[in-house]
Design an enzyme around this catalytic site. Sequence first.
Site, PDB file in Angstrom:
ATOM      1  N   ASP A  50       0.844  -1.191   0.000  1.00 42.95           N
ATOM      2  CA  ASP A  50       0.000   0.000   0.000  1.00 42.95           C
ATOM      3  C   ASP A  50       0.885   1.248   0.000  1.00 42.95           C
ATOM      4  OD1 ASP A  50      -2.309   1.861   0.805  1.00 42.95           O
ATOM      5  OD2 ASP A  50      -3.301  -0.081   0.857  1.00 42.95           O
ATOM      6  N   ASN A 182     -13.904  -0.139  -7.150  1.00 45.98           N
ATOM      7  CA  ASN A 182     -15.022   0.747  -6.812  1.00 45.98           C
ATOM      8  C   ASN A 182     -15.636   1.406  -8.037  1.00 45.98           C
ATOM      9  OD1 ASN A 182     -14.327   0.116  -4.185  1.00 45.98           O
ATOM     10  ND2 ASN A 182     -13.193   2.000  -3.845  1.00 45.98           N
ATOM     11  N   SER A 249     -11.376  -1.140  -0.768  1.00 42.26           N
ATOM     12  CA  SER A 249     -10.081  -1.108  -0.089  1.00 42.26           C
ATOM     13  C   SER A 249     -10.223  -1.363   1.400  1.00 42.26           C
ATOM     14  CB  SER A 249      -9.411   0.258  -0.282  1.00 42.26           C
ATOM     15  OG  SER A 249      -8.888   0.406  -1.565  1.00 42.26           O
TER      16      SER A 249
END
Length: 324
Positions: A50, A182, A249
């Site tokens: 990340d 998304n 996420s």
Amino acid sequence: MSDVHLIPFKLEEVVQTAGEEIPYGIQMINAPAAWDQGYKGKDVVVAVLDTGCDVNHPDLKDRIIGGRNFTSNDPEDFLDGHYHGTHVAGTIAATLNNKLGVAGVAPEAKLLILRVLGKDGSGSYQGIIDAINYAVEWRGDNGERVRVISMSLGGPDDIPEMHEAIKNATQNNVMVVCAAGNEGDDNEGTDEQAYPGYYKEVVQVGAVDEQKHLAEFSNTNDEIDLVAPGVNVLSTYPGEKYAKLSGTSMATPHVSGALALLILKEEAEFGRELTDPEIYAQLCKNTQTIGLTKKGEGNGLLYLKMGERTDSGNKVEETTTVQK
């Protein structure tokens, strides 16, 4: 290769104190029942690919076993230049019993922080490939190795080299958990695909809200494995703060943390290390349908059935250990 980015998400709120030690998502997936049985993810290593992590956050500082930066010439700088990575890390493994903070799904797991995205939330596919390979090869001072890779990132491109790195990870019994994306249109009948989430070898995670309704932004497709809480998720934020974020996420680290709990529980019961397909079979059994199509919920909502055996004998059912 082109760049990869954080999957678009929404920052809902930033607060100084959490105000609730166990966020709703942790309770929804029944993680406290696992803690009551002594399964808190102790020393299971989860690699978080990340934006880095706030290693000094009081809820995280005791959870981090190591890290590396794949975005710059300074491999030792894996601090969070953004905030997304810190939030994900907290959902996986924030320490239990900080009265002002939050608890993660696996509050005694260890985090290997692999920074693959910069301050703007973007990075290179090569950096991700290198980080996946690094996670597979990494060994701790006491022989620890990574059991789960968590990736709340993605893009539209199918990158063969990244796919090969993921295949190598799963062949080495490292579970790979990825956000579905998304780009959803609130219609289960249409497909939206993001990579690496859409690869068959990964555990692809969609998002639901507090009422267990599919989040309108959650991608739907024929490779969704399960869904988890991903709307208004409270977790850690840099600077000793907390924040609520929404996105697949946020659903992904719920599953990554849950795998740390399941790995401990199932391997203790079977008395041996389980393979990637066997662990996946146990994960699927720890779900419950919420009435959506397979493209919407996959196997269902993550729910840890810690009070019941998830197999029918002394070994994992072979018929359920096929491909993801």
